[in-house]
Design a protein around this motif. Structure first.
Motif, PDB file in Angstrom:
ATOM      1  N   LEU A 140       0.818  -1.196   0.083  1.00 29.47           N
ATOM      2  CA  LEU A 140      -0.049  -0.017  -0.100  1.00 29.47           C
ATOM      3  C   LEU A 140       0.927   1.183  -0.095  1.00 29.47           C
ATOM      4  CD1 LEU A 140      -2.827  -0.952   2.369  1.00 29.47           C
ATOM      5  CD2 LEU A 140      -2.897  -1.026   0.186  1.00 29.47           C
ATOM      6  N   CYS A 141       2.000   1.098   0.837  1.00 31.97           N
ATOM      7  CA  CYS A 141       2.751   2.732   0.925  1.00 31.97           C
ATOM      8  C   CYS A 141       3.611   2.849  -0.276  1.00 31.97           C
ATOM      9  CB  CYS A 141       3.511   2.527   2.146  1.00 31.97           C
ATOM     10  SG  CYS A 141       2.586   2.668   3.699  1.00 31.97           S
ATOM     11  N   ARG A 142       4.242   1.827  -1.171  1.00 28.14           N
ATOM     12  CA  ARG A 142       5.083   2.086  -1.977  1.00 28.14           C
ATOM     13  C   ARG A 142       4.249   2.788  -3.241  1.00 28.14           C
ATOM     14  NH1 ARG A 142       9.548  -0.625  -3.495  1.00 28.14           N
ATOM     15  NH2 ARG A 142       8.924  -2.438  -2.048  1.00 28.14           N
ATOM     16  N   PRO A 143       3.105   2.832  -3.538  1.00 34.41           N
ATOM     17  CA  PRO A 143       2.581   3.657  -4.488  1.00 34.41           C
ATOM     18  C   PRO A 143       2.454   5.134  -4.067  1.00 34.41           C
ATOM     19  CG  PRO A 143       1.302   1.790  -4.525  1.00 34.41           C
ATOM     20  CD  PRO A 143       2.193   1.695  -3.526  1.00 34.41           C
ATOM     21  N   PHE A 144       2.187   5.448  -2.675  1.00 35.18           N
ATOM     22  CA  PHE A 144       2.117   6.724  -2.350  1.00 35.18           C
ATOM     23  C   PHE A 144       3.597   7.413  -2.147  1.00 35.18           C
ATOM     24  CE2 PHE A 144      -1.586   5.443   0.177  1.00 35.18           C
ATOM     25  CZ  PHE A 144      -2.535   6.634  -0.227  1.00 35.18           C
ATOM     26  N   ILE A 145       4.635   6.743  -2.007  1.00 37.26           N
ATOM     27  CA  ILE A 145       5.947   7.030  -2.074  1.00 37.26           C
ATOM     28  C   ILE A 145       6.233   7.477  -3.488  1.00 37.26           C
ATOM     29  CG2 ILE A 145       8.279   6.459  -1.357  1.00 37.26           C
ATOM     30  CD1 ILE A 145       6.603   6.794   1.001  1.00 37.26           C
ATOM     31  N   ASN A 146       6.290   6.501  -4.437  1.00 41.10           N
ATOM     32  CA  ASN A 146       6.502   6.747  -5.816  1.00 41.10           C
ATOM     33  C   ASN A 146       5.808   8.168  -6.094  1.00 41.10           C
ATOM     34  OD1 ASN A 146       7.913   4.473  -6.058  1.00 41.10           O
ATOM     35  ND2 ASN A 146       6.287   3.287  -6.652  1.00 41.10           N
ATOM     36  N   SER A 147       4.673   8.406  -5.996  1.00 40.63           N
ATOM     37  CA  SER A 147       3.722   9.441  -6.063  1.00 40.63           C
ATOM     38  C   SER A 147       4.261  10.568  -5.459  1.00 40.63           C
ATOM     39  CB  SER A 147       2.344   9.355  -6.060  1.00 40.63           C
ATOM     40  OG  SER A 147       1.767  10.677  -6.222  1.00 40.63           O
ATOM     41  N   TYR A 148       4.654  10.541  -4.225  1.00 44.01           N
ATOM     42  CA  TYR A 148       5.159  11.689  -3.412  1.00 44.01           C
ATOM     43  C   TYR A 148       6.593  12.098  -3.776  1.00 44.01           C
ATOM     44  CZ  TYR A 148       6.620  14.301   0.916  1.00 44.01           C
ATOM     45  OH  TYR A 148       6.976  15.053   1.720  1.00 44.01           O
ATOM     46  N   LEU A 149       7.229  11.146  -3.998  1.00 45.52           N
ATOM     47  CA  LEU A 149       8.695  11.334  -4.321  1.00 45.52           C
ATOM     48  C   LEU A 149       9.155  10.861  -5.740  1.00 45.52           C
ATOM     49  CD1 LEU A 149      11.015  12.516  -2.564  1.00 45.52           C
ATOM     50  CD2 LEU A 149      11.772  10.129  -2.268  1.00 45.52           C
TER      51      LEU A 149
END
Length: 376
Positions: free
Chosen positions: A147-156
């Protein structure tokens, strides 16, 4: 950064050895939140998830905010943390409990940078239903990666260096909050515990503006992590360790924006790291007297694209099982596997053309007598 192992090392010497690795751990805010500390390991196949910036309803419905259950008990200013905000807490001696969670300005020291918020109630899984037991560490780690990896990829957009100083982190409800129905997860970025004596290192500034290289201050000593033998942690040099840092080399002055191959990195880093080791110890002769080997790390393509452009230079010595155990700094009195280093034979004076005695040299394939036997 991986614990020293000559056969599997992300660091290099002139013999080309490497080593890499990670740390993973779990830390819980007393009765409220827990931080799962674990390194980015592999790219996972993420199922089609309708991930939205939503929030668990505990008194607010403002999209894009995190409402921490019961956070108002610690102060009203801690109640909300927006995506992109930075969080900090008191560093204590416990490996699992933390408290005093607070929102701070990102220019101040902090331990967590929020990248996204997940409401598990939006997912059709019985596992997240009311009355279910709190998630296990393995389940939390699976959610961290999935779940968190897509957020990180979008955020950074430039991503995280998989062997760098930052990693994907996750905040989850504590057991009591979970029992009350709280199902909010917070995804973010945290620093690797390998970069500090602290289990939860602080960093200053947003991750997007930083070099992600995993480096240590000159004079630092590294040891295998007791719970994670493939990882390292900084320790006092008076304690057993496997590496001693002699400096850092920035690759950008030599290669600019273009990613240097492993061979190019080795050629450049060898020269620079040997020079740093000589300076650190007080000369080439003193380096030779230590009998230690100069090592250096390398930057991967993913790391370079993420913004890691520096390599670490260190001193170590291999043995039959991996790397030798050092104790004490190489700048003074120290031991190698419990013994003081034996002084090597003096080199012939400059201009001396006399060949060294090669009798019984183990590097020779065989002696002339053996050669005669083979030919007979």
């Amino acid at each position: 950064m991986m614990a020293p192992s000559p056969k599997n090392s992300k660091h290099s010497s002139k013999h080309g050895s490497k080593h890499s690795g990670s740390y993973s751990g779990r830390r819980t805010i007393d009765r409220r939140w827990c931080v799962v500390i674990s390194t980015v390991v592999i790219n996972v196949v993420v199922m089609a998830l309708a991930i939205n910036f939503t929030v668990h309803k505990t008194g607010t419905t403002q999209t894009g905010e995190l409402t921490m259950a019961g956070a108002t008990e610690a102060g009203a200013e801690f109640a909300h943390a927006t995506v992109g905000s930075c969080l900090n807490w008191d560093d204590n001696s416990s490996d699992t409990q933390i408290d005093s969670l607070k929102k701070v300005h990102c220019d101040k020291p902090h331990r967590f940078e929020v990248a996204g918020i997940v409401d598990l109630t939006t997912y059709p899984s019985q596992r997240f239903a009311t009355g279910e037991e709190p998630l296990s560490p393995a389940q939390v780690d699976s959610l961290r990666l999935g779940l968190c990896r897509p957020f990180i990829n979008s955020y950074l957009p430039q991503g995280l260096d998989p062997a760098g100083r930052f990693r994907i982190g996750i905040l989850q409800p504590g057991a009591e909050s979970w029992k009350r129905g709280v199902r909010t997860l917070v995804c973010g970025i945290e620093a690797s515990p390998s970069v500090s004596l602290s289990a939860n290192p602080e960093f200053t500034g947003t991750v997007a503006k930083q070099d992600q290289s995993l480096i240590w201050a000159t004079g630092s000593c590294l040891a295998s992590h007791p719970q994670h033998p493939h990882d390292v942690q900084e320790v006092d040099c008076r304690k057993p360790h496997t590496m001693e840092i002699v400096g850092t080399v920035d690759l950008t002055p030599q290669f600019g924006k273009h990613y240097p191959s492993a061979k190019q990195q080795n050629v450049y880093a060898e020269k620079q790291c040997v020079a740093l080791a000589n300076t650190y110890l007080g000369g080439a002769e003193k380096l030779r007297d230590t009998t230690l080997t100069v090592l250096w790390s390398r930057v991967s393509l993913a790391g370079w694209n993420a913004g890691s452009h520096r390599v670490t230079c260190s001193l170590a010595q291999g043995n039959k099982t991996g790397f030798a155990t050092l104790q004490g700094s190489a700048t003074g009195s120290f031991t190698i596997d419990g013994k003081k280093p034996k002084k090597p034979k003096k080199l012939p004076p400059k201009g001396n053309n006399q060949l060294p005695d090669m009798h019984n040299d183990p590097c020779l394939l065989y002696t002339s007598d053996a050669a005669d036997e083979r030919s007979s």
